[in-house]
Design an enzyme around this catalytic site. Structure first.
Site, short mmCIF file in Angstrom:
data_model
loop_
_atom_site.label_atom_id
_atom_site.label_comp_id
_atom_site.label_asym_id
_atom_site.label_seq_id
_atom_site.Cartn_x
_atom_site.Cartn_y
_atom_site.Cartn_z
CB SER A 82 61.77 -163.59 -40.24
OG SER A 82 62.51 -164.67 -40.68
CG HIS A 106 61.32 -168.46 -38.75
ND1 HIS A 106 61.54 -169.38 -40.26
CD2 HIS A 106 61.63 -167.32 -39.10
CE1 HIS A 106 61.60 -168.37 -41.00
NE2 HIS A 106 61.83 -167.14 -40.54
CD GLU A 155 60.31 -181.70 -38.84
OE1 GLU A 155 61.51 -181.47 -38.56
OE2 GLU A 155 59.62 -182.20 -38.21
#
Length: 218
Positions: free
Chosen positions: A5, A188, A184
């Protein structure tokens, strides 16, 4: 590009989360085609098990590059997609050797640092083991390594706990419709963070003197 990701393209519903592969594609001349096959939540093992690697491998041509960045999901043993140390290295070697067999160039990238500062304001190294495992593979297989773990740690340390927040997804409740309750997230990136990480990769391509550097837009 294959990975997880931190590298992948995002759906609109995930905005402002941005993988560094998105801005990375725009640093090259127009005749360079960047295919981002990274996907959220994947490890070296699940990327293989889902059949994502085989079609990429079969379509590789001489002169192509394969940027390989896994580790975030491999190293968390509570996740179903995790790998053992041995499995992680075996999978990395598979990606490397099968890329070389197609006369293409593999490039290994250690996982990018999580923003995790302790109470004293010191950055915690959360990828120490799996980054070192990847460094070992790069050395044993004699392939280029971009040490994004160390590079991103240096960047975060230079910024400190407060300024480094601006690279990650920190949202107040009601600030973004995709995250009405706020967010939060210190793993990422937002658009700014993704662009900064892509710049670190571009910088490393030049440092490694890869032929690809000739195609970077000056």
């Amino acid at each position: 590009m294959i990975g997880d990701s931190t590298m992948s393209e995002k759906e609109v519903r995930a905005y402002p989360e941005t993988g560094w592969g998105t801005p990375f594609a725009h640093y090259f001349e127009s005749d360079v085609v960047v295919e981002n096959h990274a996907r959220n939540g994947r490890s070296t093992r699940t990327f293989l098990e889902e059949g994502r690697w085989d079609p990429i491998k079969e379509n590789l041509n001489e002169g192509d590059y394969v940027f390989i960045q896994f580790g975030h999901n491999d190293e968390v043993q509570s996740k179903p997609q995790s790998t053992t140390k041995e499995e992680y290295q075996t999978n990395l070697v598979k990606y490397v050797t099968e890329t070389l067999a197609r006369n293409a160039q593999p490039v290994l990238l250690t996982p990018i640092a999580r923003r995790h500062f302790d109470q004293n304001g010191d950055l915690v190294d959360t990828h120490e083991l799996y980054s070192e495992l990847m460094r070992e593979v790069a050395q044993s297989e004699n392939v280029p390594l971009i040490d994004m773990d160390r590079k991103s740690q240096e960047l975060l340390k230079s910024l400190g706990p407060e300024k480094s927040r601006f690279f990650y997804n920190h949202l107040e409740p009601g600030q973004n419709p995709n995250y009405p309750n706020g967010l939060e997230d210190d793993t990422h990136f937002n658009e700014l963070g993704a662009r900064k990480m892509a710049e670190l990769v571009i910088e490393s391509i030049r440092e490694l003197n890869l032929d690809l550097k000739q195609k970077i837009v000056q």
